[in-house]
Design a protein around this motif. Structure first.
Motif, short mmCIF file in Angstrom:
data_model
loop_
_atom_site.label_atom_id
_atom_site.label_comp_id
_atom_site.label_asym_id
_atom_site.label_seq_id
_atom_site.Cartn_x
_atom_site.Cartn_y
_atom_site.Cartn_z
N UNK A 39 0.85 -1.19 0.00
CA UNK A 39 0.00 0.00 0.00
C UNK A 39 0.88 1.24 0.00
N UNK A 40 0.48 2.27 -0.73
CA UNK A 40 1.30 3.47 -0.81
C UNK A 40 0.87 4.50 0.23
N UNK A 41 1.85 5.27 0.69
CA UNK A 41 1.62 6.33 1.66
C UNK A 41 2.32 7.60 1.19
N UNK A 42 1.83 8.74 1.65
CA UNK A 42 2.55 9.98 1.43
C UNK A 42 3.50 10.18 2.60
N UNK A 43 4.75 10.46 2.27
CA UNK A 43 5.80 10.51 3.28
C UNK A 43 6.18 11.96 3.59
N UNK A 44 6.04 12.32 4.86
CA UNK A 44 6.39 13.66 5.33
C UNK A 44 7.79 13.59 5.92
N UNK A 45 8.80 14.03 5.13
CA UNK A 45 10.15 14.02 5.67
C UNK A 45 10.49 15.42 6.20
N UNK A 54 4.68 26.97 7.95
CA UNK A 54 4.24 25.84 8.79
C UNK A 54 3.25 24.95 8.04
N UNK A 55 3.40 24.87 6.74
CA UNK A 55 2.54 24.04 5.91
C UNK A 55 3.36 22.90 5.28
N UNK A 56 2.68 21.78 5.01
CA UNK A 56 3.31 20.68 4.28
C UNK A 56 3.22 21.01 2.80
N UNK A 57 4.37 21.13 2.15
CA UNK A 57 4.35 21.60 0.77
C UNK A 57 4.85 20.58 -0.23
N UNK A 58 5.52 19.52 0.21
CA UNK A 58 6.03 18.56 -0.75
C UNK A 58 6.22 17.21 -0.08
N UNK A 59 5.60 16.18 -0.64
CA UNK A 59 5.78 14.82 -0.14
C UNK A 59 6.00 13.88 -1.32
N UNK A 60 6.43 12.67 -1.01
CA UNK A 60 6.59 11.65 -2.04
C UNK A 60 5.76 10.43 -1.65
N UNK A 61 5.36 9.66 -2.66
CA UNK A 61 4.64 8.41 -2.43
C UNK A 61 5.65 7.30 -2.15
N UNK A 67 10.50 2.49 0.96
CA UNK A 67 10.38 3.37 2.12
C UNK A 67 11.74 3.62 2.76
N UNK A 68 12.09 4.89 3.02
CA UNK A 68 13.32 5.18 3.75
C UNK A 68 13.25 4.59 5.15
N UNK A 69 14.41 4.36 5.75
CA UNK A 69 14.45 3.73 7.07
C UNK A 69 13.74 4.57 8.13
N UNK A 70 13.66 5.90 7.92
CA UNK A 70 13.05 6.78 8.92
C UNK A 70 11.54 6.94 8.70
N UNK A 71 11.00 6.31 7.67
CA UNK A 71 9.56 6.43 7.39
C UNK A 71 8.80 5.41 8.24
N UNK A 72 8.41 5.81 9.43
CA UNK A 72 7.81 4.85 10.36
C UNK A 72 6.56 5.33 11.06
N UNK A 73 6.43 6.62 11.32
CA UNK A 73 5.40 7.10 12.23
C UNK A 73 4.08 7.39 11.51
N UNK A 74 3.02 6.71 11.95
CA UNK A 74 1.69 6.99 11.43
C UNK A 74 1.14 8.25 12.09
N UNK A 75 0.57 9.12 11.28
CA UNK A 75 0.03 10.37 11.82
C UNK A 75 -1.47 10.48 11.53
N UNK A 99 -3.73 14.46 5.11
CA UNK A 99 -2.60 13.60 5.47
C UNK A 99 -2.94 12.63 6.60
N UNK A 100 -4.21 12.49 6.90
CA UNK A 100 -4.63 11.54 7.93
C UNK A 100 -4.24 10.12 7.52
N UNK A 101 -3.56 9.41 8.41
CA UNK A 101 -3.16 8.04 8.13
C UNK A 101 -1.90 7.90 7.29
N UNK A 102 -1.17 9.00 7.08
CA UNK A 102 0.06 8.95 6.29
C UNK A 102 1.27 8.76 7.20
N UNK A 103 2.48 8.85 6.62
CA UNK A 103 3.69 8.50 7.35
C UNK A 103 4.59 9.72 7.54
#
Length: 406
Positions: A39-45, A54-61, A67-75, A99-103
């Motif tokens: 399943x794909x997620x939008x990743x907030x790095x 203070x806005x999310x302006x760019x994410x990757x699927x 998935x990068x090693x730091x892509x772990x936290x569900x938000x 971004x509910x349920x993303x990483x």
């Protein structure tokens, strides 16, 4: 007496209780990649959140495969995330519904407010205060990449007035941020107008002479990254060292990290002169460009073009590359769409006379100032609004601590 003063006088005249964030937030969870079935997620790095808006302006699927090693936290929507790497940059945001349920990266401390004690907006505004910044500065772990452990973030003691008082404060501060958002939208429209104007000015005629970026450069180089953890490369360093996350279609007058003379002697991080055009070649930053206004060094993910002044004006080259960002980025290769020096050096550029180039640069620089110069126009008005917000935020979020009766 204002309405909020009346509320405070009525509901908490003797002060308010201060509580640790750990006592005001609820438990969060991590993703189990083995259960996601690709399943794909939008990743907030860490680079996804704009430090100013203070806005999310760019994410990757991402999926379990990449998935990068730091892509772990569900938000969840309503979570407040605070970047714990280089924490004094004060990079935080509230997770919106989309971004509910993303990483989110483990480089964020995810704070999920207990709604019975603290409002999301009250917590979010509090993370911007000078009091919290001073706390973070004192509690961060120094090093090449300063950081603050989640446990220390959660140990911060927040004043907790009654929810009715919190709502009134959030309502006032949200009005300030709404005004900022309106100005941001107007500024964004101005930037789009500028991009259209730039495209028209840089549009080559049928009889244009063409060259390549290598053809208009007298030297092309990259840099290097001194080994992390070696104190002799970073401690008390004074030499600016540019990384690709600082390459942002703008002039570079300073860098976040400094290195030492020893680092320059022992590594491939070498000096490049002022007025060099820098193109980022790596990952999410690939294709972005900037101009060095000071001599500095760069990491290996920067392609540095020292422009031959007899062939081209360096700012003309910068404007051309910036205008062709999407086209250049599309040439990236591999899973991360990286560029390389060969791709950049062979990228075509029209070369009108130097006089014509300078006319174009003069017009584009003047228009660019209207969208970036903090001393004039919309940028100046936006900066004034932010200062006004910061003043009232710090004032409204300052409370007397309630004395505990023994």
């Amino acid at each position: 007496m204002s309405h909020i003063d009346k509320l405070i006088q009525e509901l908490c005249p003797d002060g308010v209780e201060f509580k640790a964030l750990s006592d005001l937030t609820t438990k969060t969870s991590n993703v189990r990649w083995s259960d996601t079935a690709k399943e794909s997620y939008r990743y907030i790095d860490l680079s996804s959140v704009d430090r100013v808006t203070k806005q999310i302006h760019q994410t990757v699927e991402i999926t379990t495969d990449d998935a990068p090693s730091r892509a772990r936290q569900l938000v969840q929507s309503g979570d407040v995330i605070f970047a714990t790497t280089r924490p004094t940059q004060m990079r935080w945001t509230v997770i919106p519904e989309e971004y509910d349920g993303q990483i989110a990266s483990t480089g964020y401390c995810v704070l999920r407010p207990d709604s019975e004690q603290v409002l999301t907006g009250f917590l979010a505004h509090s993370l911007g205060t000078e009091t919290f910044k001073q706390y973070v500065t004192a509690q961060q772990v120094e090093g090449n990449y300063p950081s603050i452990p989640d446990t220390r973030v959660r140990a911060f003691r927040l004043p907790v007035p009654p929810l009715e008082v919190q709502r009134e404060i959030v309502s006032i501060l949200d009005k300030f941020t709404a005004l900022e958002a309106e100005l941001e939208a107007e500024l964004e429209a101005r930037k789009q107008q500028y991009e259209h104007y730039r495209t028209e000015l840089l549009n080559p005629g049928d009889d244009a002479e063409w060259s390549t970026l290598a053809g208009v450069s007298k030297h092309v180089s990259s840099g290097g990254t001194p080994k992390a953890g070696k104190a002799e490369f970073y401690e008390d360093g004074t030499i600016p060292w540019l990384r690709t996350n600082e390459v942002r279609f703008a002039d570079v007058w300073e860098t976040e990290v400094k290195i030492t003379e020893e680092a320059v002697r022992q590594t491939s991080a070498k000096w490049v002169p002022a007025d060099t055009v820098v193109v980022a070649i790596s990952g999410a930053t690939a294709g972005r460009s900037a101009v060095t206004r000071i001599p500095l060094t760069t990491n290996q993910h920067c392609c540095n073009l020292e422009i031959n002044p007899y062939q081209a004006d360096f700012r003309y080259v910068f404007h051309w590359i910036a205008s062709r960002y999407q086209e250049l980025k599309a040439l990236g290769r591999g899973a991360r769409s990286d560029l390389n020096a060969a791709i950049i050096k062979s990228f075509p550029i029209p070369v009108p006379s130097l006089a014509e180039q300078r006319q174009i640069v003069e017009k584009l620089d003047a228009f660019d100032a209207l969208t970036t110069d903090l001393s004039v126009g919309l940028p100046a008005e936006l900066a004034a609004r932010r200062k006004q917000y910061e003043y009232y935020r710090d004032r409204l979020l300052t409370f007397k601590e309630l004395e505990v009766q023994s």
